[in-house]
Design a protein around this motif. Structure first.
Motif, PDB file in Angstrom:
ATOM      1  N   PRO A  98     -37.886  48.363  46.761  1.00  0.00           N
ATOM      2  CA  PRO A  98     -38.057  48.850  45.381  1.00  0.00           C
ATOM      3  C   PRO A  98     -38.093  47.704  44.393  1.00  0.00           C
ATOM      4  O   PRO A  98     -37.451  46.667  44.605  1.00  0.00           O
ATOM      5  CB  PRO A  98     -36.817  49.732  45.167  1.00  0.00           C
ATOM      6  CG  PRO A  98     -35.808  49.227  46.144  1.00  0.00           C
ATOM      7  CD  PRO A  98     -36.601  48.796  47.342  1.00  0.00           C
ATOM      8  N   PRO A  99     -38.818  47.853  43.315  1.00  0.00           N
ATOM      9  CA  PRO A  99     -38.912  46.772  42.330  1.00  0.00           C
ATOM     10  C   PRO A  99     -37.644  46.634  41.510  1.00  0.00           C
ATOM     11  O   PRO A  99     -36.935  47.609  41.263  1.00  0.00           O
ATOM     12  CB  PRO A  99     -40.083  47.205  41.451  1.00  0.00           C
ATOM     13  CG  PRO A  99     -40.060  48.707  41.540  1.00  0.00           C
ATOM     14  CD  PRO A  99     -39.613  49.039  42.928  1.00  0.00           C
ATOM     15  N   ALA A 100     -37.354  45.379  41.110  1.00  0.00           N
ATOM     16  CA  ALA A 100     -36.333  45.170  40.087  1.00  0.00           C
ATOM     17  C   ALA A 100     -36.913  45.707  38.785  1.00  0.00           C
ATOM     18  O   ALA A 100     -38.072  45.459  38.461  1.00  0.00           O
ATOM     19  CB  ALA A 100     -35.999  43.691  39.971  1.00  0.00           C
ATOM     20  N   ARG A 101     -36.113  46.446  38.037  1.00  0.00           N
ATOM     21  CA  ARG A 101     -36.681  47.250  36.961  1.00  0.00           C
ATOM     22  C   ARG A 101     -37.280  46.424  35.823  1.00  0.00           C
ATOM     23  O   ARG A 101     -38.412  46.619  35.424  1.00  0.00           O
ATOM     24  CB  ARG A 101     -35.610  48.175  36.389  1.00  0.00           C
ATOM     25  CG  ARG A 101     -35.001  49.067  37.442  1.00  0.00           C
ATOM     26  CD  ARG A 101     -35.940  50.200  37.851  1.00  0.00           C
ATOM     27  NE  ARG A 101     -35.216  51.128  38.708  1.00  0.00           N
ATOM     28  CZ  ARG A 101     -35.406  51.246  40.016  1.00  0.00           C
ATOM     29  NH1 ARG A 101     -36.309  50.525  40.623  1.00  0.00           N
ATOM     30  NH2 ARG A 101     -34.706  52.095  40.728  1.00  0.00           N
ATOM     31  N   ASN A 102     -36.476  45.507  35.245  1.00  0.00           N
ATOM     32  CA  ASN A 102     -37.034  44.758  34.109  1.00  0.00           C
ATOM     33  C   ASN A 102     -37.949  43.665  34.634  1.00  0.00           C
ATOM     34  O   ASN A 102     -37.728  43.094  35.690  1.00  0.00           O
ATOM     35  CB  ASN A 102     -35.937  44.190  33.217  1.00  0.00           C
ATOM     36  CG  ASN A 102     -34.861  43.478  34.008  1.00  0.00           C
ATOM     37  OD1 ASN A 102     -34.559  43.864  35.118  1.00  0.00           O
ATOM     38  ND2 ASN A 102     -34.291  42.443  33.429  1.00  0.00           N
ATOM     39  N   ALA A 103     -38.967  43.364  33.893  1.00  0.00           N
ATOM     40  CA  ALA A 103     -40.088  42.595  34.420  1.00  0.00           C
ATOM     41  C   ALA A 103     -39.967  41.092  34.236  1.00  0.00           C
ATOM     42  O   ALA A 103     -40.811  40.354  34.699  1.00  0.00           O
ATOM     43  CB  ALA A 103     -41.386  43.081  33.781  1.00  0.00           C
ATOM     44  N   SER A 104     -38.955  40.614  33.530  1.00  0.00           N
ATOM     45  CA  SER A 104     -38.883  39.177  33.264  1.00  0.00           C
ATOM     46  C   SER A 104     -37.478  38.662  33.522  1.00  0.00           C
ATOM     47  O   SER A 104     -36.531  39.432  33.677  1.00  0.00           O
ATOM     48  CB  SER A 104     -39.293  38.889  31.820  1.00  0.00           C
ATOM     49  OG  SER A 104     -38.404  39.540  30.926  1.00  0.00           O
ATOM     50  N   GLY A 105     -37.364  37.329  33.536  1.00  0.00           N
ATOM     51  CA  GLY A 105     -36.067  36.698  33.730  1.00  0.00           C
ATOM     52  C   GLY A 105     -35.799  36.404  35.186  1.00  0.00           C
ATOM     53  O   GLY A 105     -36.377  37.017  36.088  1.00  0.00           O
ATOM     54  N   PRO A 106     -34.902  35.448  35.474  1.00  0.00           N
ATOM     55  CA  PRO A 106     -34.543  35.137  36.857  1.00  0.00           C
ATOM     56  C   PRO A 106     -33.949  36.350  37.554  1.00  0.00           C
ATOM     57  O   PRO A 106     -33.342  37.217  36.921  1.00  0.00           O
ATOM     58  CB  PRO A 106     -33.494  34.022  36.699  1.00  0.00           C
ATOM     59  CG  PRO A 106     -33.700  33.478  35.331  1.00  0.00           C
ATOM     60  CD  PRO A 106     -34.187  34.614  34.499  1.00  0.00           C
ATOM     61  N   LEU A 107     -34.110  36.392  38.866  1.00  0.00           N
ATOM     62  CA  LEU A 107     -33.580  37.515  39.639  1.00  0.00           C
ATOM     63  C   LEU A 107     -32.267  37.107  40.290  1.00  0.00           C
ATOM     64  O   LEU A 107     -32.206  36.113  41.019  1.00  0.00           O
ATOM     65  CB  LEU A 107     -34.577  37.977  40.698  1.00  0.00           C
ATOM     66  CG  LEU A 107     -34.230  39.309  41.371  1.00  0.00           C
ATOM     67  CD1 LEU A 107     -35.489  40.106  41.697  1.00  0.00           C
ATOM     68  CD2 LEU A 107     -33.412  39.131  42.643  1.00  0.00           C
ATOM     69  N   ILE A 108     -31.218  37.869  40.037  1.00  0.00           N
ATOM     70  CA  ILE A 108     -29.907  37.638  40.625  1.00  0.00           C
ATOM     71  C   ILE A 108     -29.665  38.711  41.681  1.00  0.00           C
ATOM     72  O   ILE A 108     -29.662  39.907  41.371  1.00  0.00           O
ATOM     73  CB  ILE A 108     -28.779  37.696  39.571  1.00  0.00           C
ATOM     74  CG1 ILE A 108     -29.116  36.812  38.363  1.00  0.00           C
ATOM     75  CG2 ILE A 108     -27.451  37.313  40.190  1.00  0.00           C
ATOM     76  CD1 ILE A 108     -29.241  35.338  38.676  1.00  0.00           C
ATOM     77  N   LEU A 109     -29.486  38.294  42.927  1.00  0.00           N
ATOM     78  CA  LEU A 109     -29.147  39.219  43.992  1.00  0.00           C
ATOM     79  C   LEU A 109     -27.629  39.310  44.072  1.00  0.00           C
ATOM     80  O   LEU A 109     -26.951  38.299  44.286  1.00  0.00           O
ATOM     81  CB  LEU A 109     -29.724  38.735  45.320  1.00  0.00           C
ATOM     82  CG  LEU A 109     -29.552  39.695  46.500  1.00  0.00           C
ATOM     83  CD1 LEU A 109     -30.440  40.917  46.312  1.00  0.00           C
ATOM     84  CD2 LEU A 109     -29.884  39.003  47.812  1.00  0.00           C
ATOM     85  N   VAL A 110     -27.098  40.498  43.882  1.00  0.00           N
ATOM     86  CA  VAL A 110     -25.651  40.706  43.821  1.00  0.00           C
ATOM     87  C   VAL A 110     -25.182  41.297  45.145  1.00  0.00           C
ATOM     88  O   VAL A 110     -25.730  42.309  45.610  1.00  0.00           O
ATOM     89  CB  VAL A 110     -25.273  41.646  42.660  1.00  0.00           C
ATOM     90  CG1 VAL A 110     -23.762  41.743  42.515  1.00  0.00           C
ATOM     91  CG2 VAL A 110     -25.906  41.157  41.361  1.00  0.00           C
ATOM     92  N   LEU A 111     -24.181  40.672  45.762  1.00  0.00           N
ATOM     93  CA  LEU A 111     -23.671  41.117  47.060  1.00  0.00           C
ATOM     94  C   LEU A 111     -22.212  41.544  46.954  1.00  0.00           C
ATOM     95  O   LEU A 111     -21.308  40.740  47.189  1.00  0.00           O
ATOM     96  CB  LEU A 111     -23.802  39.996  48.102  1.00  0.00           C
ATOM     97  CG  LEU A 111     -25.199  39.628  48.578  1.00  0.00           C
ATOM     98  CD1 LEU A 111     -25.120  38.504  49.595  1.00  0.00           C
ATOM     99  CD2 LEU A 111     -25.905  40.826  49.188  1.00  0.00           C
TER     100      LEU A 111
END
Length: 830
Positions: free
Chosen positions: A440-453
């Motif tokens: 599934p896509p990350a919702r907001n379209a801009s900014g760095p992506l942080i994967l939270v575990l």
């Protein structure tokens, strides 16, 4: 001609000898020194030497006297060196005569980029203790495939450096300045920047070794490498995994693979194929056709409708739902269907254990299915056995047992074989390999992506902290949350809070078996390519697979936040090299930070102290008036004149709720007019109920769950924390921000924060029941003073621990690590 660079840190007694050894060769035309914030007389000695030899010695020490670390000072000095060849000298070592003449000969007769030699080992009094002759004196045996006599063979040299660091020290290094720049200088490593540099030299240049002695390498008590630290091997694992990702050709060489397997500093060598994944095809052949949110809800209104993938080779899947499900229900189902080649998923709106599933009021199941399995859901026609399916638990906001039913009692599933969450009808075989997945896509379209575990999204302070940080920063970053552990029903769920802010959550334990989590996480990495990873809570699986996680995210900075006490919990796994290979560590109180630095020897600049966050929007409302307080207390059975004291937290052994109930029992026996609220649930819920009934605690009200912090804090006159260990409980901060005092065990930073504002008192966590009761009575007698202090400092607490303040601290760490990582990638591309 050669430039000698000498970074200095607390080596006043050795500097003169080091500099003298560098000046004895006429081939050395400059000696560059800088003091790295020494606490001894090093800076004064450097200044004196520069005055005595102004044409030869350059003192680059500045008035600020900052401590940058060895790697940073080496990079500074090498950039300022004037000659084409540079030699490093650690300020406690010495060069041997003829070193530079030998190096010059090798430089002229070969095309070497990095030159090293043999070392004499000396002690603090210059007594010779032994020698280290490069490949001839290994730390441990090389694999039999490596020919230690092959000093001119590039493949042998690279393989040998994949096994161990026979250079031993940067003092043993002479290299071209142009090559230093090409490889990007020395990496930010406390213990192993020399090995990292040598390995890159063997990959991108040519390394030559001389059997002549190059230096006297000093062993003494303050040697960095003598520090007992799990971070040594962790650091080595970190740079190796990055290098193997940057230069995949290394592992294609059988000689290098044998060397990597022999490398004792890697803990467990994780080959690249372990985390390799099949990427979904760009043309959509192996992708899932994701509906947009509005389309998804339209589908739900038409249970018979379906979503078809772009490829005819993919089955058509139909969603059946008679209720508005959280969007993650479809997302986890879709990932499971693709990954596991399932024919259907059953979406159960409960965290109840399999084989129980939740049904809708009309007896139907929610699920996603292909044409072969359609009859199981619609009741029309016959299913085409064999079939494979999976139960996807979709944690609701509030649990209800009224719709639960064993799966095998559902029509069509009477003969189903259920193992864990997997369902088999007929002789269906396991797929040979996982399928390619479109996530599934990350919702907001801009900014760095942080994967939270996180471990899971239970009802607890860690999870609330994580969600609040995400809430505050979701307009600045894209977030994807991936949980790793099976979540029990009694733990509750905060999934709904991420649903509300449109953050996708993938629950690995729902999607596939634990044995496949490493491969699925690798697929997550390949799809999203996160800019940073935030581990916000530990888990058994994560600790056991830390090396695999490091390999998966070999070129992605990992921010680790698993430790919530200095003696209990995940701190006991922090000597593991896999965990120590992570890039940055968050301590949530000062005691943990001290343990990180002094006990585990994590470099201080890799640690940030960040306290827990409080949701100020919930607590910034005006305080309740007398009428509101009277009404709220009445809801829990308390009269207006009664003081209410609350325990708020999970009912676990760590939180020790029975200690709180013992205080309530003592209060009742003493005929005090107080009321006690036991707020929360957990594995000790039954024990607490038994204790309340056994002692007929009519002064206790049991509340399993609450969501309105304002209403809860308005009910109470004080918070009671009885934990055996803590970091810094969010509920404590919320109480203080609401002007409520606290009585607590002296764990974590509770005392430090309470003392800052005079808002409460503490008791030893090992105190006897009688001692705890006496301490509680003393606090109770002075409650008016503590309450006045808490009310006076309410705004201070709100600001210090606000969402805005704390979230900004996380953002600063992520931004810095992302920028540093981008710089490292650019250096590789040069």
């Amino acid at each position: 001609m050669f430039s000698v660079v000498i970074p200095v840190y607390n080596h006043a007694q050795y500097i003169r000898g080091a500099v003298a050894s560098a000046m004895q060769s006429q081939l050395v035309t400059e000696v560059l020194l800088v003091d790295d914030g020494s606490r001894d007389a090093s800076a004064d000695i450097i200044a004196g030497l520069a005055r005595q030899h102004p044409r030869l010695i350059r003192d680059l020490t500045t008035a600020s006297r900052e401590n940058w670390g060895a790697h940073a000072r080496l990079n500074q000095l090498c950039e300022l060196a004037s000659n084409d060849w540079i030699a490093i000298l650690n300020s406690d070592d010495e060069f041997v005569p003829s070193r530079f003449e030998v190096a010059q000969t090798l430089a002229r007769t070969s095309d070497a980029d990095l030159i090293g030699g043999a070392l004499l080992i000396i002690d603090g009094q210059n007594k010779i203790l032994g020698e280290k002759r490069g490949l001839l004196d290994p730390e441990y045996a090389f694999p039999s495939e490596i020919d230690v006599s092959g000093l001119e063979n590039r493949e042998q040299m690279l393989a040998a450096l994949c096994s161990q660091n026979f250079f031993a020290t940067t003092t043993n290094m002479v290299f071209r300045k142009s090559f230093f720049r090409m490889v990007g200088g020395f990496s930010d490593l406390r213990y192993s920047h020399d090995w990292d540099f040598a390995l890159k030299a063997a990959i991108r240049g040519k390394v030559r070794l001389s059997r002549s002695y190059f230096a006297r390498y000093r062993i003494h008590e303050s040697n960095t490498i003598k520090e007992v630290s799990g971070h040594v091997d962790g650091e080595i694992l970190r740079f190796f995994m990055r290098i193997l990702s940057e230069y995949p050709e290394i592992e294609k060489d059988p000689l290098c693979r044998a060397a990597l397997k022999s490398n004792r500093h890697l803990s467990r060598y994780v080959p690249g194929e372990v985390v390799a994944v099949q990427a979904p095809a760009v043309d959509g052949v192996a992708t899932f056709d994701w509906p947009r949110r509005q389309e998804y809800y339209a589908i739900k209104a038409r249970p018979a409708a379906g979503r078809t993938s772009p490829s005819a080779s993919r089955a058509q899947y139909t969603l059946q739902s008679t209720d508005i499900l959280p969007f993650r229900a479809l997302e986890n189902s879709a990932v499971a269907l693709q990954w596991g080649h399932y024919d259907f998923t059953i979406i159960s709106q409960s965290l109840a254990e399999s084989p129980s599933v939740s049904l809708e009021a009309d007896g139907r199941m929610n699920g996603v299915f292909n044409a072969r399995a359609a009859a199981l859901f619609t009741g029309q026609g016959s299913a085409e056995w064999p079939l494979r399916g999976r139960i996807i638990r979709c944690a609701p906001r509030e649990e209800s047992d009224g719709t639960l039913k064993p799966l095998t009692s559902v029509p069509g599933f009477e003969a189903a074989s259920v193992s864990g969450s997997d369902i088999v009808l007929g002789a269906a075989e396991e797929p040979a390999s996982p399928g390619a997945v479109a996530f599934p896509p990350a919702r907001n379209a801009s900014g760095p992506l942080i994967l939270v575990l996180p471990m899971f999204l239970a009802v607890g302070g860690v999870e609330r902290n994580t969600i609040e940080v995400i809430r505050m920063l979701r307009d600045r970053y894209r977030f994807v949350v991936v949980t790793t552990e099976w979540q029990a029903k009694h733990q509750g769920s905060l999934h709904y809070q991420l649903d509300a802010i449109d953050v996708p959550v993938l629950d690995l334990a729902e999607i596939c078996d634990r044995s496949q989590h490493v491969a699925l996480l690798a697929a997550v990495q390949a799809w999203y390519k996160p800019d940073a990873v935030w581990i916000c809570n530990g888990s058994p699986w994560l600790a056991d697979n830390a090396e695999e996680i490091r390999r998966i995210f070999s070129r992605t900075p990992i921010v680790d936040q698993q430790v919530y006490d200095t003696e209990h919990g995940w701190i006991n796994r922090y000597s593991d090299p896999g965990i120590q290979s992570f890039d940055h560590f968050i301590s949530i109180n000062t005691r943990i930070k001290a343990k990180f630095v002094s006990g585990i020897r994590i470099p201080p600049h890799r640690i940030s102290l960040i306290y827990s966050v409080i949701d100020t929007t919930k607590l910034s409302r005006p305080l309740a008036n007398a009428d509101q307080v009277r009404m709220l207390k009445a809801e829990v059975g308390a009269t207006p004149d009664q003081r209410c004291f609350a325990f708020i937290g999970r009912l676990t052994g760590q939180k020790q709720p029975l200690h709180f109930l013992a205080l309530a029992r003592r209060s009742l026996e003493a005929k005090h007019n107080d009321h006690f609220l036991l707020v929360g649930d957990g594995e000790l819920g039954g024990d607490c109920d038994h204790y309340i009934a056994e002692h007929n605690l009519t002064n206790v009200t049991r509340i399993r769950y609450y969501d309105d912090s304002w209403a809860m804090m308005s009910k109470i006159d004080g918070l009671v924390v009885t934990s055996a260990f803590e970091g810094l409980p969010i509920v404590l901060l919320e109480a203080m921000a609401f002007g409520r005092p606290a009585f607590a065990t002296d764990v974590g930073d509770i005392k430090l924060v309470l003392d800052d504002y005079g808002s409460g008192s503490v008791v030893d966590p090992d105190a006897s029941e009688g001692e705890m009761w006496q301490a509680f009575r003393d606090w109770h007698d002075n409650l008016a003073i503590a309450t006045a202090n808490a009310l006076r400092h309410r705004s201070d607490v709100l600001e210090r621990f606000s969402s805005r303040t704390i979230s900004r601290q996380y953002a600063e760490i992520w931004d810095r690590l992302i920028a540093e990582n981008a710089l490292a990638d650019r250096r590789v591309q040069r």
